[in-house]
Design a protein around this motif. Structure first.
Motif, short mmCIF file in Angstrom:
data_model
loop_
_atom_site.label_atom_id
_atom_site.label_comp_id
_atom_site.label_asym_id
_atom_site.label_seq_id
_atom_site.Cartn_x
_atom_site.Cartn_y
_atom_site.Cartn_z
N ASN A 192 31.22 31.61 5.55
CA ASN A 192 31.58 30.22 5.30
C ASN A 192 30.87 29.59 4.11
O ASN A 192 31.05 28.44 3.83
N ARG A 224 34.20 20.15 9.00
CA ARG A 224 33.04 19.67 8.27
C ARG A 224 32.82 20.55 7.06
O ARG A 224 33.02 21.77 7.10
N LEU A 225 32.39 19.91 6.01
CA LEU A 225 32.12 20.64 4.77
C LEU A 225 30.78 20.14 4.25
O LEU A 225 30.60 18.95 4.01
N ASN A 226 29.82 21.04 4.13
CA ASN A 226 28.53 20.68 3.52
C ASN A 226 28.47 21.27 2.13
O ASN A 226 28.93 22.40 1.91
N VAL A 245 26.19 21.53 -1.76
CA VAL A 245 25.09 21.25 -2.69
C VAL A 245 25.67 21.48 -4.07
O VAL A 245 26.38 22.46 -4.28
N TRP A 280 29.75 24.94 2.27
CA TRP A 280 29.75 25.60 3.58
C TRP A 280 30.85 24.92 4.39
O TRP A 280 30.80 23.71 4.62
N SER A 281 31.87 25.68 4.77
CA SER A 281 32.99 25.07 5.48
C SER A 281 33.05 25.54 6.92
O SER A 281 32.92 26.72 7.20
N SER A 282 33.29 24.58 7.80
CA SER A 282 33.37 24.94 9.23
C SER A 282 34.63 25.72 9.54
O SER A 282 34.76 26.31 10.60
N THR A 283 35.59 25.74 8.62
CA THR A 283 36.87 26.38 8.94
C THR A 283 36.86 27.88 8.70
O THR A 283 37.81 28.56 9.04
N LEU A 284 35.79 28.39 8.11
CA LEU A 284 35.74 29.81 7.78
C LEU A 284 34.82 30.53 8.76
O LEU A 284 33.99 29.91 9.42
N ASN A 308 34.71 24.29 14.87
CA ASN A 308 35.95 25.03 14.60
C ASN A 308 36.52 25.71 15.84
O ASN A 308 37.31 26.63 15.74
N THR A 337 24.75 24.20 9.03
CA THR A 337 25.96 24.91 9.48
C THR A 337 25.87 25.31 10.94
O THR A 337 26.72 26.04 11.42
N TYR A 380 40.74 25.81 12.86
CA TYR A 380 41.32 26.59 13.99
C TYR A 380 42.29 27.67 13.54
O TYR A 380 43.34 27.86 14.14
N ARG A 381 41.96 28.34 12.47
CA ARG A 381 42.86 29.40 12.02
C ARG A 381 42.21 30.77 12.18
O ARG A 381 42.66 31.74 11.59
N LEU A 382 41.14 30.82 12.95
CA LEU A 382 40.45 32.10 13.10
C LEU A 382 40.83 32.79 14.40
O LEU A 382 40.92 34.00 14.47
N ALA A 384 31.82 32.44 10.56
CA ALA A 384 30.40 32.11 10.45
C ALA A 384 29.70 32.88 9.33
O ALA A 384 28.90 32.31 8.59
N PHE A 422 28.86 24.59 13.22
CA PHE A 422 30.17 24.87 12.66
C PHE A 422 31.10 25.56 13.66
O PHE A 422 32.29 25.26 13.72
#
Lengths: 1030, 528
Positions: free
Chosen positions: A613, A578-580, A582, A604-608, B25, B18, A656-658, A610, B21
């Motif tokens: 992100n 998910r990417l939010n 503004v 704000w990216s869910s892949t990074l 993930n 967020t 899933y790269r964390l 917390a 999130f």
């Protein structure tokens, strides 16, 4: 000042318009007074409008005498004319040359005047794409846009690669984002053992109104993370309220245009013998073409028949057929002033140059509805559905089941008909094979696969007009595809993987949702114009793949998972992201000659992680129109503009790269097995950051007849999220890092002009030129290079510090101080240099040169595509050299045969044959002779003979069309008619690769360019196109 | 009204910014922690495939002179770059890393104590193989995921491994946790057997370095001889593992030789001539287990071995005609059927080997007793028993001159039977050459165990083997000393690799002698 501005803004906001009905009519003509039927006439700011009839006439009702009418026709400069109470409005449209008054669609679908843009943009002519059709829309962009490099798909159904202004990411995605009507759509490539094609190939050019290429971050900063590599901005056709039916038929043939130069003197065998073990030699013992001279002596051919041993010069050529690619489409549009519907249906049916392989059926349905519910609420809705079915996708590259690859080493004495039948009637096993050479008919007939991909791209875009300068645009979009298919390998193959048969089935669903709302201000105030947008977006992506496979079958030929001799393996992969965001943008123009643009976006990216992100990035740009500012306008210089911009874009990563995980890998003798991931993830990932500067100028001369656009840019990407190879002694194969920097800089020039322009004859020319330089500035500390791709241990593609991106190194011959080849002591092996540099696969420059000649109803168009520089290593050539099938492998063969076999010279007293121009380390020449077979076997290991300059000049597109004159059609229901003959890739005008090797061939659409391995020989499509409007 | 709509739309976009999130993930496909059993089985299986798979056939079959692979550059010229990358990667990523993860996840947790110890014993075994292949290897600093991985010098690895094994043996608590029997594919979770395995491995390492550091070797061998639980002492203690019968689990040789016979028939591994002249003249009944009679060709129905070397010959053979000219793989003896089964067995450490190691130590006076003869015969018995041969056959074999302890080979009237076809190597035993008897029996007892046999050959240099690559070309006539480092390590870890190469006694090539081994014994008939 600000206060005054605000007051004025408020004043305008409170003004209301008094409604008053009025009918306006008139005629639209071109500069030579010919009527322009089909011109769109629209009331500005609404969807209300009509189109002109065959005589170029229109009638339109407007709600007010103060409206502005917009007249637009493809290929002509649109005009906006305020009605000012008039009831008759005759308009002359001039042909579009300069794009000066052009209105372009920019990021977020905001239309802007081209002259106001602070970055370079380029539009692609969609009409041409429709005529000189390619099976993949990405292929169609080749040579048309400065700064864009296309690596065409290897097969009609395969994946194409597109890169704008070079590669910015070391190991991540370097391809631009595709945005269709404001909705970002998926363009994942489908390369692998079987190439499933890139997802943007589903786009139907028939439904496309315009394509804008936003190059680099400056143009695309507003799209955020996913647009760091630029954007292909596609606007689809909306239709108009006038009822119109368009029919288009396109029929193309596809043939191979070049084959490698084969030798026809020596047939199957080794060391000048067909086979030394049988009295009557057998073809089946060997598979390479190192046998005796083909003199018609009897031998047992592959089919077991005793035949004369003779050359089969056409054995490769005959395997290929002519492919047929047929596209038919219909579109219907119409409605009333508040509701417009456009419906279209396209059917594509394509085969390929290999019979029975890559058979594609694609059906595309598109419905677009525009409603004006009230004065303040409009809705633009779209449903686009594509069903794409492909039977028997060709196995890629050097896969043993790729029939083209098998043909690379087909023995010169083997006739095609010896390979049929390909299956033993009683045992069901593959026959007609040499050792290491699978029967291509077996491959084609016993390894079916099929897949169906349903794609739904749908969006609902409400627009709320609060005042005439303030609106809210909502975008609710979904891009979903479902794909299912199977792959089957029958029992009995000589291929070493799965001789007991194999089958797999898969189901994939990918769902991308985009939810966006934008508050948009568009206001003119005396000398100032203001465009401001503020928006929020949420992007959600879900992916799920389920598969089942069996690796041995019970019964041959039964394509069903239950036909399993062992337990099936099942798998499931899910991904979510998910990417939010503004974002906001502000563009202020002053007096039509100065413009400034500012944008900002936070993602704000869910892949990074917390705490990391969230990331913000700005862009700023400015434009000055010198001719307006300094009143320089003259007969020679019509327009001059300078522009400069700076932009930054952040980028996230895959999900899933964390965290480190394990995976279950099945069972071993009833015990559960689980393996740790072989990639070391990174819990501390930061977003990537791309920074770009761009300056440019647009100049127009001689009343806009000629134009010159030039751009210089520099881009740097840092904090790269890299998947880099680790020493495997670290316990992992790769690791994800935040490091490294790549710089790309270069320039782009576009020249356009109407060289000749008379009332009957027009010659339009268009030249694109671009040069991109890249430099890998740094990787990790102490790390000099990352491997991007490799072909066994012979050739590697690296990102290497101090070198351009995509640097090739591999096994080559070591040279002495004087640059001569070194020979190992003993004289039988050339000295190895396992890390010899061969340069980059990236071109020095690219160019596209197109010319259109129009005479009355006729027009002739040709696009020549240039690429200078870049290297290509050919795996096919390696096989062909080793297998002795190429003409070049005749070097010294006769001589050696004469001296050894006939005269009986021994190895030490040999006086002829093949000889390397090499020296021993002590400087003495290694001038002893060897057999050509030894020579070529050795040679085929070294890249020096397999690496080629991949420069080319290709006649990319050619079309000759005729537009029936409206007068001729006036008594028919047909409003316009056009017929054309077209062709793509008709000729390779220049190449430094050997004949039969396409300099554009590539074994991947990924980052590791520069390697070819089992690709199709160069091929062309040509045919005709008919277009009718009713 | 309009304002409200705008506000609603704004919030639709911004809601739940967020907060979910982390959940989004979290990888739904893979677990973050798994049972040690799963990882242990994984490592065992990967080791089985590595040592018993294609590396065994392509590299070790040729370097041990048990069999002839006749395939790949390791046999024909020197080595294959891609193969080296694979062997190195499989060692660290596929074999070592799973057991290393057991330690990372469970060390310090008392409930898993023994399982962590056994994981470490197994790692010691894996490292002990890697060090005999390459010499200096990453050991203390390996498996960290770092881009720079330091190497350890070869002797240090041996000393550290022997110390580590001693410590691990003392830490096993025979009453505490163990691996589930189904997952420990070697010993079914039996802790005592793992203890014996560790002791035997320690003895193997001591004997391996017995030429290079006799003092350390003697100390360790003597210590092992006094271990209360002892070393592997019966057939049931043999550390072995089987492949499975389904396609994803069956053995490499079955896949290569049986399933894909048609595609591979030019490179099917067969009996090596060296094995033939060490077995046939002594009437060794194990030949019927190790090989099948040739099915065709000039020696149809006989046990007929292929010569390893390709070229030349005539001038060293006193004018003999090369009997191998023009022969196909099918003209030779195939491997014994038990080695070609889908669920064939691979031996990591056997009872027979334990006996011969003990005999060797006893002969040197490093064992607690000096019954070398007894251990020697026990080893022959263990080997014959293992292959299910009649006791009468064992007895007959043990009484054969040359095989019988201290006796001399009786070659009267048939000396060529004990020689290779070139007549430049032989299998004669001189009277009282006990060491050669032990080494020969040790070598004969471990067919298929390529990595072990190659190490044995290099550390003893007691047996004579026919020329390796080519009879006439210097070092190429001899068995290689090591494997070169893989190219992948050179491109990703060059700084540390350079240091390691500096420790080698020569270049990073096939023919640089390692610390543990003896120099090859030049054959007086061959050019230097």
């Amino acid at each position: 000042m600000m206060k005054n501005l605000l007051l004025i803004l408020l004043f305008f906001a409170s003004t209301s318009v008094v409604a008053q009905q009025i009918t306006i009519s008139g005629t639209v003509t071109d500069e030579s007074s010919g009527p322009l039927p089909g011109t769109t006439v629209q009331i500005k700011g609404t969807t209300q409008g009509t189109t002109t009839d065959p005589a170029g006439k229109y009638t339109l009702e407007a709600g007010s005498p103060n409206v502005t009418l917009v007249f637009s026709f493809v290929g002509y400069v649109s005009k906006e004319i305020p009605v000012q109470g008039r009831t008759t409005l005759n308009v002359i449209l001039s042909q579009e040359i300069t794009g000066l008054e052009e209105v372009v669609v920019t990021a977020l679908g905001i239309t802007r005047e081209a002259k106001a843009l602070s970055y370079s943009h380029q539009r692609v002519d969609v009409a041409l794409i429709n005529e000189t059709k390619s099976t993949n829309i990405v292929n169609s962009l080749s040579g048309k846009v400065a700064g864009v490099q296309v690596v065409p798909a290897g097969y009609n159904t395969g994946s194409a690669r597109i890169v704008i202004r070079g590669n910015n990411s070391l190991t991540g995605n370097n391809q631009p984002l595709f945005v269709v009507d404001g909705l970002p759509i998926d363009n994942t490539p489908g390369d692998g053992r079987i190439d499933y094609g890139n997802n943007a190939a589903a786009l139907n050019p028939e439904d496309i109104e315009s394509m804008e290429i936003l190059k680099g971050p400056n143009a695309s900063a507003l799209y955020g993370s996913r647009a760091a590599n630029g954007v292909i901005l596609i606007t689809t056709k909306k239709g108009s309220s006038q009822f119109k039916v368009t029919l288009n038929s396109n029929y193309l043939l596809q043939t191979i245009t070049e084959f490698p130069e084969y030798q026809n003197a020596y047939g199957v065998g080794t060391s000048f013998y067909i086979d030394r073990t049988n009295m009557l030699p057998k073809a089946v013992v060997n598979y390479r073409s190192w046998g005796s001279p083909m003199l018609g002596q009897p031998y047992v051919a592959l089919d077991g028949e005793t035949k004369p041993y003779l050359p089969q010069p056409d054995n490769v050529k005959s395997f290929y057929q002519t492919g047929h690619l047929i596209t038919n489409s219909i579109s219907v549009e119409g409605g009333n002033k508040d509701n417009i519907v456009r419906f279209s249906y396209t059917n594509y049916n394509g085969s390929s140059v290999v019979d029975g392989v890559n058979d594609q059926k694609k059906n595309t349905l598109n419905i677009r509805i525009q409603n004006n519910f009230t004065k303040w609420l409009a809705l633009d809705s779209k449903v686009n559905f594509v069903r794409d079915n492909v039977k028997n996708r060709q196995y890629s590259n050097d896969n043993g089941r790729n029939p083209s690859y098998m043909y690379v080493h087909m023995a010169r004495s083997t006739a095609l008909n010896e390979l049929v039948p390909w299956k033993d009637e009683f045992t069901g096993k593959e026959i007609g094979t040499h050792r290491n050479f699978s029967n291509p008919f077996w491959i084609r007939n016993e390894n079916p696969n099929e897949d169906t991909r349903d794609r739904l791209i749908s969006s609902i875009n409400p627009e709320i007009r609060i005042t005439d300068w303030l609106k809210i645009i909502g975008r609710i979009g979904a891009d979903i595809y479902w794909m299912n298919g199977y792959e089957f390998n029958n029992i009995g193959s000589t291929q070493t993987d799965n001789p007991s048969g194999y089958m797999r089935t898969f189901n994939t669903i990918q769902q991308n949702y985009n939810l966006e709302s934008i508050l948009s201000v568009n206001k003119k105030l005396n000398d100032f114009s203001l465009i401001a947008n503020f928006g929020i977006t949420r992007f959600d992506s879900k992916y799920e793949n389920r598969g089942a496979e069996i690796s041995s079958l019970l019964q041959p030929g039964l394509i069903n998972l239950s036909n399993a001799a062992e337990y099936p393996m099942v798998s499931q992969t899910s991904r979510r992201k998910r990417l939010n965001s503004v974002f906001g943008s502000l563009s202020i123009g002053y007096s039509d000659f100065a413009y400034i643009d500012i944008t900002g976006r936070n993602d704000w990216s869910s892949t990074l992680p917390a705490n990391k992100n969230s990331y913000f990035y700005p862009s700023v740009g400015g434009t000055l129109i010198i001719t307006e500012l300094l009143n320089l306008e003259s007969d020679i210089l019509s327009f001059a503009k300078v522009r400069a911009s700076y932009a930054m874009v952040g980028n996230d990563t895959d999900p899933y790269r964390l965290q480190q995980t394990f995976s279950f890998t099945g069972f071993f003798n009833d015990a559960i097995v689980a393996a740790p991931g072989n990639v070391m993830n990174n819990p501390e990932l930061k977003p990537e950051k791309t920074t770009s500067y761009e300056i440019g100028t647009d100049l127009r001369f001689f009343k806009n007849r000629f134009s010159f656009d030039a751009t210089y840019y520099t881009t740097s990407t840092i904090n790269q999220i890299i998947t880099a190879s680790l020493p495997t002694s670290s316990g992992y194969e790769r690791r994800i890092y935040n490091a490294g920097e790549i710089e790309n800089w270069g320039y782009e020039i576009t020249l356009r002009g109407n060289i000749i322009k008379t009332s009957n004859f027009l010659w339009e020319s268009n030249l694109n030129f671009s040069r991109n330089n890249s430099l890998v500035v740094s990787l990790l500390e102490d790390i000099e290079r990352f491997q991007l791709a490799n072909r066994s241990s012979y050739m590697y593609v690296f990102a290497e510090v101090g070198k351009p991106y995509g640097y090739l190194r591999g096994l080559g011959v070591k040279l002495d101080d004087q640059g001569r080849m070194l020979m190992d002591p003993g004289g039988s092996l050339l000295t190895k240099d396992t890390d010899k540099p061969y340069g980059t696969s990236n071109p020095d420059w690219l160019a596209g040169f197109s010319n259109t000649f129009s005479y009355k109803g006729f027009d002739l168009y040709a696009l020549v595509d240039f690429k200078q520089g870049g290297v290509l290593w050919s795996g096919s050539w390696e096989r062909m050299v080793t297998n002795g099938v190429l003409a070049e492998t005749l070097y010294g063969r006769d001589d050696y045969y004469l001296r050894t076999v006939i005269w009986g010279e021994s190895g030490t007293e040999l006086t002829g044959g093949a000889q390397y121009d090499a020296y021993y380390a002590d400087g003495t020449p290694a001038n002893h002779f060897m057999s050509t077979q030894t020579y070529e076997y050795c040679k085929s290991h070294y890249a020096d003979w397999l690496i080629f300059d991949a420069s080319f000049i290709k006649l990319r597109e050619l079309s000759l069309g005729y537009n029936f004159s409206p007068r001729l059609l006036s008594r028919t229901p047909i409003k316009s008619a056009r017929i054309s003959i077209t062709g793509r890739n008709l000729l390779i005008l220049h190449a430094n690769t050997p004949v039969g090797l396409d300099p554009e061939a590539s074994f991947t659409s990924g980052n590791g360019q520069g390697i070819e391995n089992g690709s199709l020989p160069p091929n062309a499509v040509y045919g005709f196109n008919i277009r009718l409007t009713l | 009204m309009k304002a409200k709509l705008f506000i609603i739309l704004l919030f639709v976009g911004l809601f739940s910014c967020t907060k979910d999130f982390e959940e989004i993930n979290t990888n739904p496909n893979n677990p973050v922690k798994v049972e040690p059993e799963y990882l242990f089985t994984t490592s065992l299986r990967q080791a089985l495939d590595l040592y018993g798979g294609s590396m065994n056939r392509i590299v070790f079959f040729n370097y041990t002179h048990h069999f002839s692979g006749f395939n790949g550059t390791f046999q024909r010229y020197n080595y294959d770059l891609a193969g080296l990358d694979t062997y190195w990667r499989d060692t660290y990523v596929r074999c070592l890393q799973p057991v290393n993860q057991i330690i990372k996840l469970y060390e310090g947790n008392a409930a898993y104590n023994n399982r962590v110890i056994i994981a470490k014993i197994w790692m010691a075994y894996l490292y002990s193989n890697a060090v005999t292949m390459w010499g200096p290897i990453p050991f203390t600093q390996a498996l960290t995921g770092d881009p720079l991985i330091a190497f350890d010098n070869e002797p240090d690895v041996y000393y550290a491994l022997m110390d580590l094994l001693k410590e691990l043996v003392s830490e096993i608590d025979l009453t505490a946790d163990k691996y589930a029997s189904g997952s420990d594919k070697i010993y079914g979770g039996d802790l005592l057997k793992w203890k014996k395995f560790a002791n035997t491995l320690r003895l193997r390492l001591a004997m391996r370095i017995s030429n290079s550091d006799a003092t350390a070797a003697q100390t360790v061998a003597t210590e092992v001889s006094l271990e209360p639980d002892g070393i592997i002492s019966s057939m049931s203690n043999t550390a072995a593992m089987k492949w499975g019968i389904t396609s994803d689990q069956w053995s490499h040789l079955y896949d290569r030789v049986v399933v894909n016979y048609a595609a591979n028939k030019a490179t099917i591994p067969v009996l090596c001539e060296s094995m033939a002249y060490h077995m046939l003249p002594y009437n060794d009944s194990r030949i019927a287990v190790y090989a099948q009679p040739a099915k065709q060709g000039p020696h149809k129905g006989e046990y007929f071995g292929q010569n390893v070397s390709y070229g030349g010959g005539g001038e060293y053979a006193g004018g003999l005609v090369n009997p191998h000219t023009g022969l196909l793989q099918d003209d030779y003896s195939y491997l014994g059927t038990r080695f070609l089964l889908p669920d064939a067995e691979y031996i990591f450490l056997s009872y027979a080997e334990a006996c011969f190691l003990k005999a060797e130590a006893a002969l040197k006076g490093w064992w607690s007793d000096s019954n070398a003869e007894q251990y020697y015969y026990e080893g022959i018995d263990a080997s014959y028993n293992y292959y299910g041969l009649e006791p009468s056959l064992t007895t007959a074999y043990k009484n054969t001159p040359g095989i019988q302890w201290g006796t001399q080979t009786d070659s009267i009237g048939r000396p060529e039977a004990f020689q290779d076809w070139l007549r430049i190597c032989d299998s004669y035993i001189e009277a009282g050459d006990y060491f050669r008897q032990i080494v020969m029996q040790h070598w004969l007892a471990i067919p298929i165990q390529g990595i072990d046999a190659w190490a044995l050959i290099r550390r003893t240099r007691k047996l004579e083997f026919q020329p390796q690559f080519s009879t006439y070309d210097g070092e190429l006539a001899y068995i290689p000393d090591r494997l070169p480092y893989p190219g992948s390590e050179a491109t990703t870890n060059p700084v540390e690799l350079e240091k390691a190469i500096g420790w080698l006694d020569g270049s990073d090539g096939l023919f640089t002698k390692l610390w543990f081994s003896l120099p090859n014994v030049p054959n007086p008939h061959l050019p230097k």
